[in-house]
Design a protein around this motif. Structure first.
Motif, PDB file in Angstrom:
ATOM      1  N   CYS A  64       0.689  -1.574   0.650  1.00  0.00           N
ATOM      2  CA  CYS A  64      -0.268  -0.124   0.259  1.00  0.00           C
ATOM      3  C   CYS A  64       1.039   1.468   0.013  1.00  0.00           C
ATOM      4  CB  CYS A  64      -1.304  -0.136   1.193  1.00  0.00           C
ATOM      5  SG  CYS A  64      -2.109  -1.281   1.132  1.00  0.00           S
ATOM      6  N   GLU A  65       1.883   1.879   0.659  1.00  0.00           N
ATOM      7  CA  GLU A  65       2.879   2.306   0.847  1.00  0.00           C
ATOM      8  C   GLU A  65       3.666   2.475  -0.438  1.00  0.00           C
ATOM      9  OE1 GLU A  65       7.170   3.965   2.964  1.00  0.00           O
ATOM     10  OE2 GLU A  65       6.264   2.096   4.067  1.00  0.00           O
ATOM     11  N   LEU A  66       4.288   1.648  -1.065  1.00  0.00           N
ATOM     12  CA  LEU A  66       4.851   1.912  -2.645  1.00  0.00           C
ATOM     13  C   LEU A  66       4.096   1.414  -3.159  1.00  0.00           C
ATOM     14  CD1 LEU A  66       7.798  -0.734  -2.291  1.00  0.00           C
ATOM     15  CD2 LEU A  66       7.409   2.022  -1.237  1.00  0.00           C
ATOM     16  N   ASN A  67       2.600   1.851  -3.482  1.00  0.00           N
ATOM     17  CA  ASN A  67       2.072   1.875  -4.750  1.00  0.00           C
ATOM     18  C   ASN A  67       0.042   2.536  -4.712  1.00  0.00           C
ATOM     19  OD1 ASN A  67       0.339   0.805  -7.302  1.00  0.00           O
ATOM     20  ND2 ASN A  67      -0.782  -1.027  -6.124  1.00  0.00           N
ATOM     21  N   PRO A  68       1.015   4.051  -4.303  1.00  0.00           N
ATOM     22  CA  PRO A  68      -0.226   5.009  -3.559  1.00  0.00           C
ATOM     23  C   PRO A  68      -1.381   5.051  -4.884  1.00  0.00           C
ATOM     24  CG  PRO A  68       1.487   6.081  -3.843  1.00  0.00           C
ATOM     25  CD  PRO A  68       1.897   4.155  -3.415  1.00  0.00           C
ATOM     26  N   GLU A  69      -0.735   4.592  -6.066  1.00  0.00           N
ATOM     27  CA  GLU A  69      -1.137   4.798  -7.497  1.00  0.00           C
ATOM     28  C   GLU A  69      -2.710   4.394  -7.615  1.00  0.00           C
ATOM     29  OE1 GLU A  69      -0.793   8.577  -8.923  1.00  0.00           O
ATOM     30  OE2 GLU A  69      -0.006   9.258  -7.246  1.00  0.00           O
ATOM     31  N   ASP A  70      -2.260   2.806  -7.345  1.00  0.00           N
ATOM     32  CA  ASP A  70      -2.703   2.113  -7.759  1.00  0.00           C
ATOM     33  C   ASP A  70      -2.305   1.231  -9.281  1.00  0.00           C
ATOM     34  OD1 ASP A  70      -4.599   2.350  -5.767  1.00  0.00           O
ATOM     35  OD2 ASP A  70      -6.733   3.364  -7.081  1.00  0.00           O
TER      36      ASP A  70
END
Length: 116
Positions: free
Chosen positions: A56-62
């Motif tokens: 979730c932290e490394l993939n905030p833009e989905d």
């Protein structure tokens, strides 16, 4: 016929379908029933939770990209995931609930998020 509390064994007063003498006993009983049964289960759930937070932290833009080094430096454990998805093109995605990743070339990883 008198009924006794499932938690403490005291006599229950009130409705005949009651199972507990108080809210405190009901909460204590349900907490005991719902807690992780052993250390193995608790440790696995903790690793899944940690991996999920990292994605979730490394993939905030989905949708994104990261390196294996970055994942490992944050404590990501590649052995723990909740599901796998094999695409028609032969790519394998590993998922932690709705957050997923797929290995690319040169130790890069594509990060994705499933639509709910």
């Amino acid at each position: 016929m008198s009924k006794t509390c499932l938690e403490c064994g005291d006599k229950i007063i009130g409705r005949e379908d009651k199972k507990f003498c108080s809210d405190g006993c009901r909460n204590a009983y349900n907490n005991k029933m719902n807690k992780d049964q052993n250390n193995l289960m608790r440790n696995i759930n903790n690793k899944l939770r940690k991996n999920y937070r990292i994605l979730c932290e490394l993939n905030p833009e989905d949708k994104g990209k990261t390196t294996k080094t970055k994942l490992l430096s944050k404590g990501f454990d590649f052995e723990f995931f909740t599901s796998m998805l094999q695409t028609k093109t032969g790519n394998t995605y590993f998922f932690l609930y709705d957050q997923g990743y797929r290995a690319l070339e040169d130790d890069f990883y594509m990060l994705v998020r499933k639509d709910s």
